[in-house]
Design a protein around this motif. Sequence first.
Motif: not given
Length: 464
Positions: A106-117, A119-122, A190-199
Amino acid sequence: MEEEENLVSEEGEGEEEESESDEEESEEENNREGLPFLHRLLLRRDNDNVGGGATGGATVNFDRTLPGKHTYFGTEVEVEGRTILEESQVQTVPLISMPGFILMPQQVFPLTVFHPSVISLLRRVLSTSKTFGVVNLQADSAVWKGLVGTTAEIFEYGEEDPTDHTSIGFKVKARGRQRFKLMSTRREVDGNLTGTVVMLPEIKLENPMYAARLKSCDRFVSWNLEPITPPGSAGSSETEYHVTINHPRQTLDALAPFPAWVYRMYDNQRLVCRLHEELRNCGILNEDVTVPRDPEQLSWWIATNIPIQNHQKEFLLGIDSSVQRLRAELSLLSLCRGRVLACKECSTELAHQSDIFSMSREGPSGAFINPGGHLHETLTLYKAKNLKLVGTPCLEYSWFPGYAWTIIECVSCFCHIGWKFTAGSKALKPEQFYGFSRKSIEAKIEAPEDGGAGQNSEDNIIVM
Ligand SMILES: [Zn+2]
């Protein structure tokens, strides 16, 4: 400056005195003109203990809904739709590591990203589930497994505007949603992280008195578990239920194996009332802020807003039930009472816990982002001490529209503590307040003489 003073020529005596002192201050500033710039900055030690004061004359009160809108962030495109990941299931989610930031549901947060990879992830996330995972990953990979993180759901985004030099990077506003436990991570090409998670599930417990009742006694009692909470009675720790006892000689205590007070300790609604009372005693709960009454929402609101350390936040995030979370928070809040906020680096006292107030409808703590893309969780306070102002007030990119910010440092160790916000117009109330970056401060016991009950005991006292 002169124009502003004309605006408030009808103000009371106190205001006149203050404008005199302002003039003295500016004279003093002029006398320093001969000094090198750095010296002048260092001389501007801020010992101003005058509270911003929510009490003001017939003036413009700050619109407390503004900080939560992040207007400094620029025009955004709204994103609709929501993805709910199934609880207790293994999922694969794109991850963004935000060291030092523990996102709460429920916490709201802003995020600015500069790295192209990134940005492509988002962009990919925006075109699919609109959800990514936020984790506070340390450099040491051994602590990755089992780490609890939170999914973030994008609800607004903004592209870089090539015509505006202040609009750089890809901007996103997101809200914390579901908790997950990190099982493994992998780095994509592309350098981005992917996680296997349990909800992780949110375990909802039923009323303990009802759950532990002797069923054979049900003929004596009619249960209706809607709590009776009269509006505006948050101060009362006694929440009653529509429990009707049909037999004159029976009481609720007699219907369960343990005395009723044992069950009350785990009663969601009573915990909500006790926490509201505790927040009111701390001065955090008032008419300027909306504090939820729903047990789960309240537990996340408190975890987001009270000045606790990251390891305590991680601990709260790892708890599966709101009853346990609320009990732990009650314990943490009672520990916070009467504490001082000190510089994390050198322990210099900077403010008292009772100086915390809400400039935002969402609560005294908010996540804001600076033009460089750094996220700061900022706690607002009426007054502060032992601080040094650096630079001149600036209205540009202000998190609190209408207020100019000046960087503040600890007077002893020169560490960055946060910002002093001063109203751009004298009609705006409060006139000034402080925003402490939460990673720069820690809560400490004011009187150190009772060495036995020192800070190290704080983790041990948490009651669940
Ligand atoms: Zn310091």
